[in-house]
Design a protein around this motif. Structure first.
Motif, PDB file in Angstrom:
ATOM      1  N   HIS A   1     -21.303  -8.810  81.082  1.00 18.23           N
ATOM      2  CA  HIS A   1     -22.412  -8.106  81.724  1.00 18.23           C
ATOM      3  C   HIS A   1     -22.384  -8.216  83.247  1.00 18.23           C
ATOM      4  CE1 HIS A   1     -23.764  -7.535  77.722  1.00 18.23           C
ATOM      5  NE2 HIS A   1     -24.112  -8.801  77.523  1.00 18.23           N
ATOM      6  N   LEU A   2     -22.260  -9.436  83.762  1.00 14.35           N
ATOM      7  CA  LEU A   2     -22.329  -9.613  85.208  1.00 14.35           C
ATOM      8  C   LEU A   2     -21.072  -9.103  85.906  1.00 14.35           C
ATOM      9  CD1 LEU A   2     -23.973 -10.690  87.585  1.00 14.35           C
ATOM     10  CD2 LEU A   2     -22.887 -12.916  87.243  1.00 14.35           C
ATOM     11  N   SER A   3     -19.913  -9.561  85.467  1.00  8.70           N
ATOM     12  CA  SER A   3     -18.664  -9.209  86.147  1.00  8.70           C
ATOM     13  C   SER A   3     -18.129  -7.834  85.741  1.00  8.70           C
ATOM     14  CB  SER A   3     -17.600 -10.274  85.866  1.00  8.70           C
ATOM     15  OG  SER A   3     -16.353  -9.892  86.408  1.00  8.70           O
ATOM     16  N   ASN A   4     -17.880  -7.663  84.444  1.00  9.71           N
ATOM     17  CA  ASN A   4     -17.205  -6.450  83.981  1.00  9.71           C
ATOM     18  C   ASN A   4     -18.064  -5.201  84.011  1.00  9.71           C
ATOM     19  OD1 ASN A   4     -14.894  -7.913  83.539  1.00  9.71           O
ATOM     20  ND2 ASN A   4     -15.218  -8.151  81.344  1.00  9.71           N
TER      21      ASN A   4
ATOM     22  N   PHE B   1     -16.530 -12.594  95.583  1.00  9.89           N
ATOM     23  CA  PHE B   1     -16.877 -11.210  95.939  1.00  9.89           C
ATOM     24  C   PHE B   1     -18.195 -11.175  96.702  1.00  9.89           C
ATOM     25  CE2 PHE B   1     -19.346  -7.420  94.925  1.00  9.89           C
ATOM     26  CZ  PHE B   1     -18.484  -6.397  95.296  1.00  9.89           C
ATOM     27  N   PHE B   2     -19.186 -11.885  96.179  1.00 11.74           N
ATOM     28  CA  PHE B   2     -20.492 -11.931  96.844  1.00 11.74           C
ATOM     29  C   PHE B   2     -20.364 -12.512  98.252  1.00 11.74           C
ATOM     30  CE2 PHE B   2     -24.168 -14.497  98.031  1.00 11.74           C
ATOM     31  CZ  PHE B   2     -25.185 -13.548  98.012  1.00 11.74           C
ATOM     32  N   VAL B   3     -19.668 -13.627  98.376  1.00  6.56           N
ATOM     33  CA  VAL B   3     -19.538 -14.313  99.661  1.00  6.56           C
ATOM     34  C   VAL B   3     -18.820 -13.433 100.686  1.00  6.56           C
ATOM     35  CG1 VAL B   3     -18.412 -16.240 100.846  1.00  6.56           C
ATOM     36  CG2 VAL B   3     -19.663 -16.636  98.721  1.00  6.56           C
ATOM     37  N   LEU B   4     -17.771 -12.736 100.235  1.00  7.43           N
ATOM     38  CA  LEU B   4     -16.993 -11.883 101.134  1.00  7.43           C
ATOM     39  C   LEU B   4     -17.884 -10.857 101.825  1.00  7.43           C
ATOM     40  CD1 LEU B   4     -14.272 -10.761 102.228  1.00  7.43           C
ATOM     41  CD2 LEU B   4     -14.148  -9.373 100.143  1.00  7.43           C
TER      42      LEU B   4
ATOM     43  N   LEU C   1     -16.158 -16.441  87.065  1.00  5.27           N
ATOM     44  CA  LEU C   1     -17.301 -16.951  87.824  1.00  5.27           C
ATOM     45  C   LEU C   1     -16.948 -17.120  89.293  1.00  5.27           C
ATOM     46  CD1 LEU C   1     -20.166 -18.104  87.980  1.00  5.27           C
ATOM     47  CD2 LEU C   1     -19.232 -20.332  87.290  1.00  5.27           C
ATOM     48  N   VAL C   2     -15.788 -17.719  89.562  1.00  6.65           N
ATOM     49  CA  VAL C   2     -15.369 -17.931  90.957  1.00  6.65           C
ATOM     50  C   VAL C   2     -15.091 -16.605  91.651  1.00  6.65           C
ATOM     51  CG1 VAL C   2     -13.536 -18.890  92.402  1.00  6.65           C
ATOM     52  CG2 VAL C   2     -14.494 -20.256  90.553  1.00  6.65           C
ATOM     53  N   ASN C   3     -14.448 -15.666  90.952  1.00  2.58           N
ATOM     54  CA  ASN C   3     -14.168 -14.360  91.551  1.00  2.58           C
ATOM     55  C   ASN C   3     -15.454 -13.601  91.869  1.00  2.58           C
ATOM     56  OD1 ASN C   3     -11.400 -14.710  91.490  1.00  2.58           O
ATOM     57  ND2 ASN C   3     -11.121 -13.640  89.552  1.00  2.58           N
ATOM     58  N   THR C   4     -16.436 -13.697  90.988  1.00  2.00           N
ATOM     59  CA  THR C   4     -17.725 -13.036  91.230  1.00  2.00           C
ATOM     60  C   THR C   4     -18.416 -13.659  92.439  1.00  2.00           C
ATOM     61  OG1 THR C   4     -17.940 -12.599  88.859  1.00  2.00           O
ATOM     62  CG2 THR C   4     -19.932 -12.402  90.185  1.00  2.00           C
TER      63      THR C   4
ATOM     64  N   GLU D   1     -29.398 -13.851  92.782  1.00  2.00           N
ATOM     65  CA  GLU D   1     -30.271 -14.434  91.758  1.00  2.00           C
ATOM     66  C   GLU D   1     -29.490 -14.720  90.472  1.00  2.00           C
ATOM     67  OE1 GLU D   1     -33.213 -11.409  91.571  1.00  2.00           O
ATOM     68  OE2 GLU D   1     -33.888 -11.762  93.640  1.00  2.00           O
ATOM     69  N   CYS D   2     -28.597 -13.808  90.111  1.00  2.00           N
ATOM     70  CA  CYS D   2     -27.783 -14.008  88.911  1.00  2.00           C
ATOM     71  C   CYS D   2     -26.860 -15.211  89.063  1.00  2.00           C
ATOM     72  CB  CYS D   2     -26.966 -12.753  88.614  1.00  2.00           C
ATOM     73  SG  CYS D   2     -27.934 -11.367  87.984  1.00  2.00           S
ATOM     74  N   LEU D   3     -26.214 -15.334  90.213  1.00  2.80           N
ATOM     75  CA  LEU D   3     -25.283 -16.435  90.440  1.00  2.80           C
ATOM     76  C   LEU D   3     -25.991 -17.786  90.394  1.00  2.80           C
ATOM     77  CD1 LEU D   3     -23.016 -14.949  93.257  1.00  2.80           C
ATOM     78  CD2 LEU D   3     -22.254 -15.682  90.989  1.00  2.80           C
ATOM     79  N   VAL D   4     -27.138 -17.883  91.045  1.00  3.89           N
ATOM     80  CA  VAL D   4     -27.889 -19.146  91.050  1.00  3.89           C
ATOM     81  C   VAL D   4     -28.324 -19.524  89.639  1.00  3.89           C
ATOM     82  CG1 VAL D   4     -30.032 -20.257  91.798  1.00  3.89           C
ATOM     83  CG2 VAL D   4     -28.658 -18.984  93.449  1.00  3.89           C
TER      84      VAL D   4
END
Length: 482
Positions: free
Chosen positions: A153-156, A90-93, A84-87, A184-187
């Motif tokens: 689904h989200l990460s892999n 990645f988004f924030v970067l 979750l944190v890595n995803t 939207e997925c993260l929220v």
């Protein structure tokens, strides 16, 4: 209840979940005298309260005894919370690089890429499942469903398949849709995680919402429950079939020691009739995921598995008595069509000395063997065969892909930013040099290289020596200053 009735003329609560005992990992009751207790405050300091709560909720239903094992906390911290944190990171970067703040108009569902529509549909299906489970107080399955979505689904799948969209320098509707979809997925994942892991979900939600201002809630714990949007079950089924083929193929590669970076020539897949059209629509996704050039969908496995039949005397003997030896000779010569007829549930008629005999599937043993040069496996109604023979072109492309991997590792080791342009100089074996030269454009595009050059003079920049299979090489990368 008595106090609530006296003060408010109502019960204190309608339903209540009661935790059962927490036992040690061997099933023994925890006791100071046995020395098998776990100090929750030590666990909170070491792993965090969120990790501890999530572990206890997902390990077993609260109303059943829980076998506590600290190794489980390590796994939860690494797998779910790490992913979750890595995803999120990645988004924030890339959002910070591109200045994404969701100020643009929301791109409609139908105008987004297929993979965006798929993950949104899976997200909405998750919301429906989660609400039903929580309404029935099945908190364990609800949390596990969130974990499965986040990991598988989200990460892999989604993030990994969409990386190139975020790497692109220009901001267009395609890239914007990727940002909006992942946001939207993260929220939503944070909102579904919040009842079990209140702290990290709050932090990620606040960090995201402070930039976009999409919601006016003071806290994630005061936010509305996620609304259910569009669900496309047909698209979910197509992607599920593709994932099954991909996961089976990756497992086959691992068993045969063929790395995913090594391209292969051909893959053949056998599925039930109702899954052939959905599978056909996902050809490009599968080929890209498994790094194979061609996919062929077959009606049966006769082209990828060589089958023969031999008599099952335990069945034939009692049925045909003295004729069994004559029948066994005929069975040994069965054609692939006759074997398929038996597998389809039909009988095969034999005429011997003017007498007719009916052979059923239980009367024979079907022996399967792989075609030379192919590796075949089946699982869950899917049979996959991959051509393992390599020609010069495939070997060269595989070396080029491995070369790119080493460059990416070097970029990280050198501390380069993801947007930094570089120059590459290298020297290696003739086979490796020729392979990289043949795929120079690919190498440059994957590594943000302006120049890719063979040179013995590696006297500047960041240099490392590598062994790529049987090939040795030295590589130097240098950041370009503008």
């Amino acid at each position: 209840h008595a106090i609530a009735t006296m003060l408010f003329d109502n019960v204190a609560y309608k339903n209540l979940i009661v935790n059962e005992l927490i036992l040690d990992k061997t099933g023994q009751k925890m006791s100071k005298s046995k020395g098998n207790t776990a100090d929750p405050f030590v666990l909170f300091d070491k792993y965090g309260a969120d990790v501890t709560r999530w572990y206890l909720v997902t390990t077993s239903p609260p109303w059943r005894p829980t076998l506590f094992d600290e190794e489980g906390l390590v796994e939860v911290q690494r797998k779910f919370f790490g992913t979750l944190v890595n995803t999120y990171s990645f988004f924030v970067l890339y959002a910070n690089i591109d200045g994404f703040n969701y100020s643009e108009e929301k791109i409609p569902f139908e105008n987004r890429e297929e993979i965006d529509r798929w993950i949104i549909s899976k997200l909405n299906s998750l919301i429906v499942e989660y609400k039903d489970l929580m309404d029935n107080y099945d908190v364990t399955k609800a949390a596990r469903a969130v974990s499965t979505f986040t990991l598988d689904h989200l990460s892999n799948w989604y993030v990994r398949r969409c990386r190139r969209r975020f790497w692109k320098s220009e901001m267009n509707d395609n890239k914007l849709a990727a940002y909006q979809t992942l946001y939207e997925c993260l929220v939503t994942v944070c909102k579904l995680t919040a009842p079990f892991a209140p702290f990290i979900s709050e932090e990620i939600y606040q960090d995201l919402n402070s930039v976009t201002g999409k919601e006016n809630f003071e806290s994630i714990h005061l936010a509305d429950f996620p609304a259910v949007g569009t669900i496309d079950k047909e698209l979910e089924l197509r992607m599920e079939i593709a994932q099954r083929v991909v996961y089976l193929t990756r497992a086959m590669r691992a068993k045969s020691n063929l790395k995913v970076r090594q391209p292969l020539k051909k893959i053949m897949v056998v599925v039930d009739k109702d899954k052939r059209e959905p599978l056909s629509k996902m050809k490009n996704v599968i080929l890209d995921e498994v790094n194979i050039k061609e996919l062929i969908i077959l009606e049966d496995d006769s082209e990828i598995v060589s089958k023969s039949a031999k008599a099952n005397f335990k069945s034939l003997g009692p049925k045909f008595g003295k004729k069994v030896q004559l029948i066994s000779k005929e069975v040994k010569d069965f054609t692939s069509a006759q074997i398929k007829a038996l597998e389809d549930g039909n009988s095969v008629k034999l005429t011997i000395d003017g007498e007719e005999f009916s052979i059923e599937l239980e009367d024979v043993e079907i022996v399967s063997s792989e075609i030379k040069g192919w590796f075949v496996e089946s699982d869950g109604g899917v049979t996959v065969a991959i051509d393992t023979e390599l020609d010069e072109g495939l070997i060269a492309e595989g070396l080029a892909r491995e070369f790119v991997n080493r460059i990416q590792n070097m970029r990280k080791d050198a501390g380069f930013e993801v947007v930094d342009k570089i120059n590459i100089k290298f020297t290696g074996s003739e086979l490796l040099n020729n392979a990289v030269e043949s795929f120079t454009k690919y190498v440059a595009g994957e590594t943000l290289a302006e120049n890719v050059e063979i040179s013995d003079k590696l006297n500047g920049g960041f240099k490392q020596d590598w062994q790529i299979g049987d090939q040795s090489c030295s590589i130097q990368i240098e950041r370009i200053s503008f």
